[in-house]
Scaffold this motif. Sequence first.
Motif, short mmCIF file in Angstrom:
data_model
loop_
_atom_site.label_atom_id
_atom_site.label_comp_id
_atom_site.label_asym_id
_atom_site.label_seq_id
_atom_site.Cartn_x
_atom_site.Cartn_y
_atom_site.Cartn_z
N UNK A 83 0.80 -1.12 -0.11
CA UNK A 83 0.06 -0.12 0.05
C UNK A 83 0.92 1.02 0.00
N UNK A 84 1.81 1.17 0.82
CA UNK A 84 2.64 2.38 0.90
C UNK A 84 3.75 2.66 -0.33
N UNK A 85 4.12 1.54 -0.73
CA UNK A 85 5.12 1.51 -1.71
C UNK A 85 4.46 1.73 -3.11
N UNK A 86 3.25 1.36 -3.27
CA UNK A 86 2.37 2.00 -4.46
C UNK A 86 2.25 3.30 -4.84
N UNK A 87 2.42 4.16 -3.42
CA UNK A 87 2.36 5.70 -3.42
C UNK A 87 3.76 6.26 -3.50
N UNK A 88 4.87 5.54 -3.31
CA UNK A 88 6.17 6.16 -3.61
C UNK A 88 6.60 6.33 -5.01
N UNK A 89 6.96 7.63 -5.26
CA UNK A 89 7.40 7.89 -6.69
C UNK A 89 8.63 7.41 -7.17
N UNK A 90 9.36 6.78 -6.26
CA UNK A 90 10.84 6.35 -6.64
C UNK A 90 10.93 4.77 -6.62
N UNK A 91 9.85 4.23 -6.26
CA UNK A 91 9.88 2.48 -6.29
C UNK A 91 9.03 1.82 -7.01
N UNK A 92 9.30 0.87 -7.62
CA UNK A 92 8.72 -0.02 -8.61
C UNK A 92 8.99 -1.24 -7.68
N UNK A 93 7.72 -1.96 -7.35
CA UNK A 93 7.53 -3.42 -6.81
C UNK A 93 7.57 -4.20 -7.97
N UNK A 94 8.70 -5.05 -7.77
CA UNK A 94 8.77 -6.16 -8.88
C UNK A 94 8.84 -7.61 -8.53
N UNK A 95 8.65 -7.88 -7.17
CA UNK A 95 8.59 -9.08 -6.96
C UNK A 95 7.66 -9.35 -5.64
N UNK A 96 6.65 -10.20 -5.54
CA UNK A 96 6.08 -10.36 -4.38
C UNK A 96 5.95 -11.93 -4.02
N UNK A 109 10.10 11.73 4.44
CA UNK A 109 8.47 11.55 4.55
C UNK A 109 7.90 10.95 3.41
N UNK A 110 8.61 10.66 2.22
CA UNK A 110 7.90 10.33 0.96
C UNK A 110 7.17 9.08 1.25
N UNK A 111 5.74 9.00 0.70
CA UNK A 111 4.90 8.13 0.69
C UNK A 111 4.33 7.87 2.09
N UNK A 112 4.80 8.63 3.03
CA UNK A 112 4.39 8.56 4.39
C UNK A 112 3.56 9.73 5.14
#
Length: 343
Positions: free
Chosen positions: A19-32, A339-342
């Motif tokens: 949920x948080x990382x989807x809002x982070x402009x500098x992150x791409x979730x690549x693996x779960x 504070x990014x994404x937080x």
Amino acid sequence: MIKVGIIGATGYTGEELINLLLKHPEVRICYLSAKIQFPQKISEIFKKFKARIEIVCEELNFEKVSSQCELVFTALPHTVSMEIVPRLLNAKLKVIDLSADYRLRNLKLYQRFYKKKHSDPYRIKEAVYGLPEIYRQDIKKASLVANPGCYPTAAILGILPCLVADYIELSDIIIDAKSGFTGAGRKLDLSYIFAEINENLRAYKINTHQHIPEIEERLSSFSSKKLNINFVPHLVPLNRGILETIYLKKKKNKLNLKTEDLIKLYKRFYSKEPFIRIYDKESLPQVKDVVGTNFCDIGLYSEKNSSLIIIIVAIDNLLKGASGQAVQNMNIMYGYPETTALI
Ligand SMILES: NC(=O)c1ccc[n+]([C@@H]2O[C@H](COP(=O)([O-])OP(=O)(O)OC[C@H]3O[C@@H](n4cnc5c(N)ncnc54)[C@H](OP(=O)(O)O)[C@@H]3O)[C@@H](O)[C@H]2O)c1
């Protein structure tokens, strides 16, 4: 852009991380990944992620995670992380571990409280305890961050300024802690079914909770004397949130301390901290003001000529107590605004 993986993605802290990382402009979730019977889209497991992320969550595949990610959050049960983290670090990935496996320096205490011999003892010294308010400079350079426990986050942040100021007796610390049920993880257990939780309030693990050595070990590093903590956790009928009422005994030469003095001390101590809010006199933190946020709210009370200091600390166990703090640590490691994404 950082390429990130989450192992333990189907748990409560894993869900919050996504949920948080989807809002982070500098992150791409690549693996779960999770301990899952068959691969399944994460948006089918948690419908809230529909149209937001289409990644399939699968059983852990080290080759895939190593080739697709540079940073991995391990949101796994304790004793499981220590079997997985070494392989991730050997593959030159950075790791933020949400379990307790790399938090305690004392291996004997680890074995006593977590009922298993540590399988990766040498790495513990390398791990940085991920409490930004204390270890920010070390977190910046870390390859392995041991994200703190939820109860310890609230307790350490609540007690530390008084300890550093040498205001308190270390043998007389009492922590009365209350937690919502997500603190126990997303599992099937009779004692966690609705009818057992709702309209109920219960204490558990008095002075035997596994977070006690973590609190004592961290706070002890700021004092030459041994600390003795009485810790009484309670489960309350809330989904999330922690409220700790901390009772400290003043040193004899500090009996004249008043609430205003403590407020001044705490405001100064945490003056540069984006996620610590110190309450003014006669206003006290409550769980509903921190739930859904990464804030740690602290209220203070002390009467002149009384030996007691009372501190109230509120956090969201899944955010400042886990995934929010983990993202805060990631921001520090990669030099993004904290504070990014937080916020
Ligand atoms: N909950 C909190 O408030 C909180 C706060 C601070 C720290 N923590 C710590 O954070 C960690 C995760 O907590 P949580 O509440 O998210 O736990 P959880 O809800 O029980 O989730 C655990 C996750 O780990 C996976 N898993 C379990 N055993 C595994 C194994 N042997 N191999 C691979 N994956 C496995 C589970 O997959 P399946 O769902 O497929 O079984 C699930 O995705 C724990 O160490 C906890 O102590 C939790």
